[in-house]
Design an enzyme around this catalytic site. Structure first.
Site, mmCIF file in Angstrom:
data_model
loop_
_atom_site.group_PDB
_atom_site.id
_atom_site.type_symbol
_atom_site.label_atom_id
_atom_site.label_comp_id
_atom_site.label_asym_id
_atom_site.label_seq_id
_atom_site.Cartn_x
_atom_site.Cartn_y
_atom_site.Cartn_z
ATOM 1 C CB ILE A 111 -0.788 -0.083 1.257
ATOM 2 C CG1 ILE A 111 -2.559 0.928 0.903
ATOM 3 C CG2 ILE A 111 -0.306 0.450 2.480
ATOM 4 C CD1 ILE A 111 -3.150 0.572 1.957
ATOM 5 C CG ASN B 71 11.757 -5.337 7.096
ATOM 6 O OD1 ASN B 71 13.165 -5.693 6.556
ATOM 7 N ND2 ASN B 71 10.868 -4.599 6.429
ATOM 8 N N GLY C 154 12.209 -3.135 11.385
ATOM 9 C CA GLY C 154 11.314 -2.559 10.750
ATOM 10 C C GLY C 154 9.945 -3.510 10.482
ATOM 11 C CD GLN C 155 7.867 -9.298 11.615
ATOM 12 O OE1 GLN C 155 8.834 -9.597 12.181
ATOM 13 N NE2 GLN C 155 7.201 -9.986 11.098
ATOM 14 C CG HIS D 147 5.360 -9.140 5.162
ATOM 15 N ND1 HIS D 147 5.175 -9.392 6.520
ATOM 16 C CD2 HIS D 147 6.091 -8.071 5.202
ATOM 17 C CE1 HIS D 147 5.390 -8.348 7.297
ATOM 18 N NE2 HIS D 147 6.200 -7.494 6.419
HETATM 19 P P1 5GP Z 1 6.974 -4.690 7.367
HETATM 20 O O1 5GP Z 1 7.122 -3.168 7.751
HETATM 21 O O2 5GP Z 1 6.266 -5.430 8.281
HETATM 22 O O3 5GP Z 1 8.183 -5.338 6.984
HETATM 23 O O4 5GP Z 1 6.028 -4.758 6.165
HETATM 24 C C1 5GP Z 1 4.560 -4.309 6.187
HETATM 25 C C2 5GP Z 1 4.120 -3.763 4.850
HETATM 26 O O5 5GP Z 1 2.874 -3.881 4.854
HETATM 27 C C3 5GP Z 1 4.534 -2.222 4.866
HETATM 28 O O6 5GP Z 1 5.466 -2.238 3.652
HETATM 29 C C4 5GP Z 1 3.184 -1.705 4.626
HETATM 30 O O7 5GP Z 1 3.116 -0.459 3.784
HETATM 31 C C5 5GP Z 1 2.293 -2.635 4.208
HETATM 32 N N1 5GP Z 1 1.105 -2.516 4.395
HETATM 33 C C6 5GP Z 1 0.504 -2.252 5.877
HETATM 34 N N2 5GP Z 1 -0.840 -2.429 5.698
HETATM 35 C C7 5GP Z 1 -1.233 -2.554 4.316
HETATM 36 C C8 5GP Z 1 -2.524 -2.951 3.751
HETATM 37 O O8 5GP Z 1 -3.732 -2.592 4.231
HETATM 38 N N3 5GP Z 1 -2.447 -3.171 2.590
HETATM 39 C C9 5GP Z 1 -1.302 -3.466 1.774
HETATM 40 N N4 5GP Z 1 -1.544 -3.797 0.354
HETATM 41 N N5 5GP Z 1 -0.192 -3.569 2.408
HETATM 42 C C10 5GP Z 1 0.086 -2.767 3.713
#
Ligand code: 5GP
Ligand code: ZN
Length: 114
Positions: free
Chosen positions: A31, A87, A93-94, A100
């Site tokens: 997103i 992450n 940064g998780q 994922h």
């Molecule tokens: P992390 O920070 O855990 O490595 O990655 C989580 C990712 O999920 C972030 O890059 C963030 O932009 C994405 N994200 C968070 N909420 C949503 C959502 O509701 N939809 C989508 N498509 N991505 C999301």
């Protein structure tokens, strides 16, 4: 898990722009993209992080890696190059505690990351 954002995306309760699906994985656009290609590849089942998904075994991580490559091919970045990032933990940064792979490409990516 009812309170997990990505489990809700798997269930279709929260919408996402899906780009690829397989038996055990789902890929959709981030997103808040950090590169022209920024796709998340997740497991359909809930695992909190990479290590937990690895413990599940049965080729699950192989499927994640293969799907990351297929995403890169579909996005046309497999030859120019792409990065796969998992992450793990808050200092890395998780923010979503459902495993994922970030698939990033379409521009020169700096190294080391900030
Ligand atoms: P992390 O920070 O855990 O490595 O990655 C989580 C990712 O999920 C972030 O890059 C963030 O932009 C994405 N994200 C968070 N909420 C949503 C959502 O509701 N939809 C989508 N498509 N991505 C999301
Ligand atoms: Zn989940």
């Amino acid at each position: 898990m009812a309170d997990c954002l990505f489990c809700q995306i798997v269930a279709g309760v929260i919408p996402a722009t899906r780009v690829l699906e397989s038996d055990r994985t789902l890929a959709f656009r981030d997103i808040n993209p950090q590169a022209p290609t920024h796709v998340l590849v997740i497991t359909r089942e809930h695992y909190p992080n990479l290590a937990a998904a690895a413990q599940a075994g049965g080729g699950l991580l192989d499927e994640l890696a293969s799907q990351a490559q297929r995403v890169a091919e579909a996005e046309g970045v497999d030859e120019s190059g792409y990065r796969v990032v998992f992450n793990t933990g808050s200092q890395a940064g998780q923010t979503v505690w459902h495993v994922h792979a970030h698939v990033l490409g379409g521009r020169a990516l700096g190294w080391p990351p900030g």
